[in-house]
Every structure is written in structure tokens, then in C-alpha cells.
Design a protein around this motif. Structure first.
Motif, PDB file in Angstrom:
ATOM      1  N   VAL A  64       0.845  -1.185   0.000  1.00 44.42           N
ATOM      2  CA  VAL A  64       0.000   0.000   0.000  1.00 44.42           C
ATOM      3  C   VAL A  64       0.878   1.232   0.000  1.00 44.42           C
ATOM      4  CG1 VAL A  64      -1.991  -1.059   1.133  1.00 44.42           C
ATOM      5  CG2 VAL A  64      -0.234   0.022   2.517  1.00 44.42           C
ATOM      6  N   TRP A  65       0.353   2.310  -0.574  1.00 42.77           N
ATOM      7  CA  TRP A  65       1.071   3.578  -0.605  1.00 42.77           C
ATOM      8  C   TRP A  65       0.050   4.687  -0.636  1.00 42.77           C
ATOM      9  CZ3 TRP A  65       1.689   7.153  -4.875  1.00 42.77           C
ATOM     10  CH2 TRP A  65       2.579   8.186  -4.593  1.00 42.77           C
ATOM     11  N   TYR A  66       0.318   5.743   0.101  1.00 41.14           N
ATOM     12  CA  TYR A  66      -0.539   6.910   0.078  1.00 41.14           C
ATOM     13  C   TYR A  66       0.337   8.083  -0.336  1.00 41.14           C
ATOM     14  CZ  TYR A  66      -4.135  10.210   1.460  1.00 41.14           C
ATOM     15  OH  TYR A  66      -5.068  11.204   1.448  1.00 41.14           O
ATOM     16  N   PRO A  67      -0.069   8.852  -1.322  1.00 38.21           N
ATOM     17  CA  PRO A  67       0.807   9.892  -1.881  1.00 38.21           C
ATOM     18  C   PRO A  67       1.327  10.925  -0.885  1.00 38.21           C
ATOM     19  CG  PRO A  67      -1.114   9.569  -3.271  1.00 38.21           C
ATOM     20  CD  PRO A  67      -1.334   8.746  -2.039  1.00 38.21           C
ATOM     21  N   ARG A  68       0.641  11.139   0.226  1.00 36.68           N
ATOM     22  CA  ARG A  68       1.099  12.136   1.199  1.00 36.68           C
ATOM     23  C   ARG A  68       2.161  11.619   2.149  1.00 36.68           C
ATOM     24  NH1 ARG A  68      -4.765  14.562   2.632  1.00 36.68           N
ATOM     25  NH2 ARG A  68      -5.156  15.489   0.598  1.00 36.68           N
ATOM     26  N   THR A  69       2.464  10.341   2.088  1.00 41.91           N
ATOM     27  CA  THR A  69       3.509   9.788   2.949  1.00 41.91           C
ATOM     28  C   THR A  69       4.690   9.349   2.089  1.00 41.91           C
ATOM     29  OG1 THR A  69       2.700   7.512   2.850  1.00 41.91           O
ATOM     30  CG2 THR A  69       1.775   8.923   4.576  1.00 41.91           C
ATOM     31  N   PRO A  70       5.888   9.340   2.655  1.00 47.17           N
ATOM     32  CA  PRO A  70       7.057   8.929   1.881  1.00 47.17           C
ATOM     33  C   PRO A  70       7.289   7.415   1.885  1.00 47.17           C
ATOM     34  CG  PRO A  70       7.760   9.701   4.017  1.00 47.17           C
ATOM     35  CD  PRO A  70       6.257   9.904   3.958  1.00 47.17           C
ATOM     36  N   TYR A  71       6.336   6.653   2.422  1.00 45.60           N
ATOM     37  CA  TYR A  71       6.576   5.220   2.601  1.00 45.60           C
ATOM     38  C   TYR A  71       5.707   4.357   1.705  1.00 45.60           C
ATOM     39  CZ  TYR A  71       8.770   7.001   6.771  1.00 45.60           C
ATOM     40  OH  TYR A  71       9.551   7.710   7.624  1.00 45.60           O
ATOM     41  N   ILE A  72       6.303   3.294   1.243  1.00 50.61           N
ATOM     42  CA  ILE A  72       5.574   2.201   0.608  1.00 50.61           C
ATOM     43  C   ILE A  72       5.584   1.090   1.652  1.00 50.61           C
ATOM     44  CG2 ILE A  72       5.563   0.504  -1.250  1.00 50.61           C
ATOM     45  CD1 ILE A  72       7.151   2.614  -2.895  1.00 50.61           C
ATOM     46  N   VAL A  73       4.412   0.568   1.996  1.00 49.75           N
ATOM     47  CA  VAL A  73       4.312  -0.464   3.022  1.00 49.75           C
ATOM     48  C   VAL A  73       4.031  -1.786   2.331  1.00 49.75           C
ATOM     49  CG1 VAL A  73       3.117  -1.221   5.095  1.00 49.75           C
ATOM     50  CG2 VAL A  73       3.474   1.219   4.691  1.00 49.75           C
ATOM     51  N   ILE A  74       4.842  -2.774   2.657  1.00 56.82           N
ATOM     52  CA  ILE A  74       4.757  -4.082   2.024  1.00 56.82           C
ATOM     53  C   ILE A  74       4.486  -5.132   3.099  1.00 56.82           C
ATOM     54  CG2 ILE A  74       6.023  -5.831   0.705  1.00 56.82           C
ATOM     55  CD1 ILE A  74       7.684  -3.454  -0.406  1.00 56.82           C
ATOM     56  N   ALA A  75       3.536  -6.022   2.830  1.00 52.35           N
ATOM     57  CA  ALA A  75       3.237  -7.113   3.749  1.00 52.35           C
ATOM     58  C   ALA A  75       3.499  -8.441   3.065  1.00 52.35           C
ATOM     59  CB  ALA A  75       1.791  -7.047   4.218  1.00 52.35           C
TER      60      ALA A  75
END
Length: 70
Positions: free
Chosen positions: A3-14
Motif C-alpha cells: 500500500v502507498w498513500y501519496p502524502r507519505t514517503p513510505y511504501i508499506v509491504i506485507a
């Protein structure tokens, strides 16, 4: 999943067991382990980008877990 949200600098991977964040602004893309589970079924990010929701199981507890991202 990821998941990724444009306002955050993180890509979260599960994976099936771990949730990891990658800062896409960094040149080396270091990964940070955020949480470990016995089983992860799904992840989603809140529309404001500050909370990650994880459907999974840790030990005898199963359900929806909330992980703050800020």
C-alpha cells in the motif's frame, strides 16, 4: 500486498508474516520492519495516510490491528 498513500514517503509491504516500510525518498531504499504476525491476510491504509490496518493473527488473537504511521 503493498500500500502507498501519496502524502507519505513510505511504501508499506506485507508478506505472509511481516509488515515492512520502505522510504521511497531515500537513495538506498532502506527497509524498516514495522510488525510481525503469525498470519497476515490483508493490509490497507487509512485515507489520511496516518494509520495502517492489518487483518491478521498474533498468537491466539486474530482481528484488525491498527498501526500508526506517524
Amino acid at each position: 500486498g503493498a500500500v502507498w498513500y501519496p502524502r507519505t514517503p513510505y511504501i508499506v509491504i506485507a508478506t505472509a508474516h511481516d509488515v515492512t516500510a520502505i522510504d521511497h525518498r531515500a537513495s538506498a531504499y532502506p527497509a524498516t520492519l514495522l510488525a510481525s504476525f503469525d498470519t497476515i491476510q490483508s493490509i490497507a491504509i487509512h485515507p489520511n495516510g496516518d494509520t495502517l490496518f492489518i487483518i491478521g493473527r498474533r498468537g491466539a488473537e486474530a482481528g484488525v490491528w491498527q498501526l500508526p504511521l506517524r
